[in-house]
Scaffold this motif. Structure first.
Motif, PDB file in Angstrom:
ATOM      1  N   ILE A 557       0.868  -1.178   0.000  1.00  0.00           N
ATOM      2  CA  ILE A 557       0.000   0.000   0.000  1.00  0.00           C
ATOM      3  C   ILE A 557       0.901   1.224   0.000  1.00  0.00           C
ATOM      4  N   ASP A 558       0.923   1.907  -1.162  1.00  0.00           N
ATOM      5  CA  ASP A 558       1.827   3.035  -1.342  1.00  0.00           C
ATOM      6  C   ASP A 558       1.233   4.322  -0.774  1.00  0.00           C
ATOM      7  N   ALA A 559      -0.095   4.418  -0.779  1.00  0.00           N
ATOM      8  CA  ALA A 559      -0.740   5.629  -0.248  1.00  0.00           C
ATOM      9  C   ALA A 559      -2.122   5.273   0.249  1.00  0.00           C
ATOM     10  N   ASP A 560      -2.541   5.953   1.320  1.00  0.00           N
ATOM     11  CA  ASP A 560      -3.868   5.791   1.920  1.00  0.00           C
ATOM     12  C   ASP A 560      -4.502   7.176   1.968  1.00  0.00           C
ATOM     13  N   LEU A 561      -5.463   7.442   1.051  1.00  0.00           N
ATOM     14  CA  LEU A 561      -5.977   8.788   0.829  1.00  0.00           C
ATOM     15  C   LEU A 561      -7.439   8.878   1.211  1.00  0.00           C
ATOM     16  N   ARG A 562      -7.844  10.010   1.758  1.00  0.00           N
ATOM     17  CA  ARG A 562      -9.219  10.239   2.195  1.00  0.00           C
ATOM     18  C   ARG A 562      -9.898  11.243   1.278  1.00  0.00           C
ATOM     19  N   ARG A 563     -11.201  11.039   1.057  1.00  0.00           N
ATOM     20  CA  ARG A 563     -11.975  11.984   0.236  1.00  0.00           C
ATOM     21  C   ARG A 563     -11.937  13.364   0.877  1.00  0.00           C
ATOM     22  N   GLY A 564     -11.871  14.359   0.007  1.00  0.00           N
ATOM     23  CA  GLY A 564     -11.819  15.745   0.473  1.00  0.00           C
ATOM     24  C   GLY A 564     -10.420  16.306   0.521  1.00  0.00           C
ATOM     25  N   THR A 565      -9.416  15.461   0.277  1.00  0.00           N
ATOM     26  CA  THR A 565      -8.036  15.934   0.257  1.00  0.00           C
ATOM     27  C   THR A 565      -7.573  16.080  -1.186  1.00  0.00           C
ATOM     28  N   PRO A 566      -6.623  16.990  -1.438  1.00  0.00           N
ATOM     29  CA  PRO A 566      -6.116  17.145  -2.810  1.00  0.00           C
ATOM     30  C   PRO A 566      -5.488  15.866  -3.357  1.00  0.00           C
ATOM     31  N   ALA A 567      -4.840  15.110  -2.499  1.00  0.00           N
ATOM     32  CA  ALA A 567      -4.210  13.875  -2.969  1.00  0.00           C
ATOM     33  C   ALA A 567      -5.253  12.869  -3.437  1.00  0.00           C
ATOM     34  N   PHE A 568      -6.399  12.833  -2.747  1.00  0.00           N
ATOM     35  CA  PHE A 568      -7.488  11.926  -3.157  1.00  0.00           C
ATOM     36  C   PHE A 568      -7.986  12.302  -4.541  1.00  0.00           C
ATOM     37  N   ASP A 569      -8.234  13.614  -4.763  1.00  0.00           N
ATOM     38  CA  ASP A 569      -8.736  14.059  -6.065  1.00  0.00           C
ATOM     39  C   ASP A 569      -7.710  13.827  -7.150  1.00  0.00           C
ATOM     40  N   ALA A 570      -6.436  14.010  -6.831  1.00  0.00           N
ATOM     41  CA  ALA A 570      -5.394  13.803  -7.834  1.00  0.00           C
ATOM     42  C   ALA A 570      -5.305  12.332  -8.220  1.00  0.00           C
ATOM     43  N   ALA A 571      -5.392  11.447  -7.222  1.00  0.00           N
ATOM     44  CA  ALA A 571      -5.340  10.014  -7.529  1.00  0.00           C
ATOM     45  C   ALA A 571      -6.567   9.595  -8.330  1.00  0.00           C
ATOM     46  N   LEU A 572      -7.721  10.186  -8.022  1.00  0.00           N
ATOM     47  CA  LEU A 572      -8.943   9.863  -8.744  1.00  0.00           C
ATOM     48  C   LEU A 572      -8.841  10.289 -10.210  1.00  0.00           C
ATOM     49  N   ASP A 573      -8.178  11.423 -10.450  1.00  0.00           N
ATOM     50  CA  ASP A 573      -8.050  11.937 -11.817  1.00  0.00           C
ATOM     51  C   ASP A 573      -7.128  11.061 -12.669  1.00  0.00           C
ATOM     52  N   THR A 574      -6.251  10.299 -12.039  1.00  0.00           N
ATOM     53  CA  THR A 574      -5.343   9.441 -12.821  1.00  0.00           C
ATOM     54  C   THR A 574      -6.011   8.166 -13.321  1.00  0.00           C
ATOM     55  N   LEU A 575      -7.203   7.855 -12.814  1.00  0.00           N
ATOM     56  CA  LEU A 575      -7.886   6.622 -13.206  1.00  0.00           C
ATOM     57  C   LEU A 575      -8.594   6.804 -14.540  1.00  0.00           C
ATOM     58  N   ARG A 576      -8.791   5.699 -15.229  1.00  0.00           N
ATOM     59  CA  ARG A 576      -9.503   5.714 -16.508  1.00  0.00           C
ATOM     60  C   ARG A 576     -10.961   6.090 -16.315  1.00  0.00           C
ATOM     61  N   GLN A 577     -11.515   6.763 -17.317  1.00  0.00           N
ATOM     62  CA  GLN A 577     -12.923   7.112 -17.267  1.00  0.00           C
ATOM     63  C   GLN A 577     -13.806   5.920 -17.619  1.00  0.00           C
ATOM     64  N   HIS A 578     -13.397   5.120 -18.610  1.00  0.00           N
ATOM     65  CA  HIS A 578     -14.211   4.002 -19.083  1.00  0.00           C
ATOM     66  C   HIS A 578     -13.324   2.773 -19.252  1.00  0.00           C
TER      67      HIS A 578
END
Length: 578
Positions: A557-578
């Motif tokens: 586990i390289d990172a443990d991120l919580r919703r509402g943090t910039p790191a969470f949004d950044a990690a979410l943006d790296t995921l594929r849309q479809h």
């Protein structure tokens, strides 16, 4: 010593499961054989005595004729009872064995081993259980009857002369068991080669049928057919060799029977001559034509029960191989029933507290055949009601983490505690059965009303009502007859039927079109309220179900991120849309 270790778990299961019925069946079989021998000997004695008595001598025909009728009826009804009891006992033991083995495949790592080699292990599971049938029906039962026949023949002939009775008993055991052991020794290597050839033939036949299109395109179809034909010829040669051994054993038993009858005839003749030379001996009343006929007919029938052992001897090698394969799984089951000392080992529990759904402490997992660990000393706690998404590239350990939480894998090091969970895997497992029975895999006691409610919640109700047979609609193998979206919705309905507050979702909308995926995710989110979620994904739409992201790299586990943090949004943006 190794053979005894292989036999012990199987024989122990036989005794524990059907010990009394097995003993009763063996006893009935022995009584039937003895009744048959007594019937033959008594009939010969009676006919000879009646012929010698003639019309001038008073002769009591009622007692022997009644005995003959009683033995005939007892033999007939005894045979029926013996077949009923022995086969019922055997089927009961084999049913218990199948249950034990299937339960064994539900243990951590076992299901994955089954998936890696499904055809080979399935053939072994079915073929080996069938082979174990011979241990009781074709070895133990005939062996008991044969020993009883030898004892009866020895006792009958001992009434004429104790030396003759003892010689008969020893001769029958020596010849009967000698031929049986010789045949078993010669047949064992052939039987083992035949089993392996049959397994290869079945596996290659399945490969040929399943991959015939690819083989034809590659130009390999004729070569595959030729290889299959060669395997079939090899199997035929092994069958012919076993048939020759069976025929040879029958010939040896026949020769042994003729020698036995000839020897008894000579012995009876010698005793009769001895009585004629010494008429004052007490033996004169015991030895005559009726007694000689009784002795000859008993000797004629005495070796026949040993001949019934030859089929068991032919199959002894196959049964031994089956015990070798089954015994380790039975030993693992027995070991699994022994509780481990507190504080040692790893395992799946009910959680360490009311607020914990999953707890991993230094959990390490290795996959067979792969270098390096799939999970490296992972520490993780998921609270009850928490939604967690595990993200990362393929092969970093996301599915392994879910399998560990589900109890499908066992950690080689560290500790694992988890609440009971329902796992929605990447692949929808549907079977060649009705829609109703595919749904009831999640809840066997579910009523039709509950099934329709689950289908409605999964968005599949209208489709199923449109089928002519509704819930009784038969699916093909792998869910043939349903589209990909319908299959996924059926899996979702099973998830909703299962009463579990911990959901494990492994890429739940992979390979679905956008509209279907959005609908499935909306339904999952609607019914996930209050439940604990652990989602393995590389899609943004699936990770949106969670309030916490675990980013995995190389089994850690390289990172443990919580919703509402910039790191969470950044990690979410790296995921594929479809």
């Amino acid at each position: 010593m190794k053979r005894n270790n292989d036999m012990q778990p199987v024989l122990s299961l036989f005794i524990r499961t059907g010990g009394r019925r097995l003993a009763l069946g063996a006893g009935l079989s022995t009584l039937v054989v003895l009744a048959g021998m007594a019937l033959l000997g008594t009939s010969g004695w009676f006919i000879t005595s009646a012929a010698l008595a003639g019309s001038a001598v008073m002769f009591n025909v009622f007692v022997p004729s009644a005995a003959i009728r009683l033995l005939a009826l007892g033999r007939t009804f005894g045979r029926y009872a013996e077949r009923t009891v022995t086969h019922d006992a055997t089927f009961g033991v084999l049913a218990a064995l199948r249950e034990r083995l299937f339960r064994g495949w539900a243990t951590p790592d076992a299901a994955r081993a089954l998936l890696r080699r499904p055809s080979r292990l399935l053939f072994r599971l079915t073929g080996d259980i069938d082979a174990l049938e011979s241990i009781y029906l074709r070895l133990i039962v005939p062996a008991g009857a044969a020993c009883g026949a030898a004892l009866l023949a020895g006792l009958v002939l001992a009434n004429l002369d104790w030396r003759l009775g003892l010689a008969m008993f020893v001769w029958l055991l020596a010849v009967g068991w000698g031929v049986t052991l010789l045949v078993a020794r010669l047949a064992r290597p052939v039987a083992l080669r035949r089993v392996r050839a049959l397994e290869r033939l079945r596996a290659q036949a399945i490969d040929l049928v399943a991959g015939q299109t690819d083989l034809a395109l590659a130009g390999r179809l004729p070569a595959q057919c030729d290889q299959l034909a060669r395997l079939d010829m090899t199997l035929a040669r092994h069958d012919a060799a076993l048939h020759r051994l069976d025929t040879g054993a029958g010939w040896l038993y026949a020769v042994g029977g003729h020698v036995t009858v000839a020897a008894v005839l000579l012995a009876v003749g010698a005793l009769a001559q001895q009585v004629a030379s010494h008429p004052a001996q007490q033996q004169v009343q015991q030895l005559g034509a009726p007694a000689a006929a009784l002795a000859l007919l008993i000797a004629l029938a005495a070796l026949e029960p040993f001949a019934a052992l030859r089929r068991g001897a032919i199959e002894a090698g196959r049964s031994w191989l089956a015990m070798r394969r089954v015994a380790p799984r039975l030993r693992q089951q027995d070991d699994a029933n022994v509780p481990a000392p507190p504080g040692t080992g790893t395992g799946i529990g009910t959680g360490t507290g009311t607020g914990t759904a999953l707890l991993l402490h230094a959990a390490t997992v290795f996959h067979p055949g792969r270098t390096g660990a799939a999970l490296h000393a992972v520490d993780l706690r998921i609270a009850v009601g928490e939604g967690v998404a595990v993200v990362g590239s393929s092969g970093v350990g996301k599915s392994t983490l879910l399998a560990l939480a589900a109890g499908e894998l066992a950690a080689q090091a560290g500790q694992v505690w988890a609440r009971p969970a329902t796992w929605l895997t990447q692949r929808t497992e549907l079977f060649c059965d009705s829609l109703r029975d595919n749904l009831r895999l999640a809840d066997p006691a579910a009523t039709d009303g509950q099934l329709w409610a689950a289908l409605q919640a999964a968005g599949l109700e209208q489709d199923v009502r449109g089928f002519a047979q509704g819930l009784d609609t038969l699916l093909g193998e792998g869910g043939l007859g349903l589209s990909g979206g319908q299959s996924r919705r059926l899996a979702l309905a099973r998830l909703l039927l299962r009463r579990a507050d911990f959901w494990l979702l492994d890429e739940p909308t992979e390979a679905l079109d956008g509209a279907t995926a959005a609908d499935v995710l909306a339904r999952l989110a609607r019914h996930a309220s209050g439940r604990t979620l652990l989602v393995a994904t590389h899609l943004r739409r699936e990770a949106g179900l969670a309030d916490r992201l675990l980013v995995m790299k190389d089994g850690r586990i390289d990172a443990d991120l919580r919703r509402g943090t910039p790191a969470f949004d950044a990690a979410l943006d790296t995921l594929r849309q479809h």
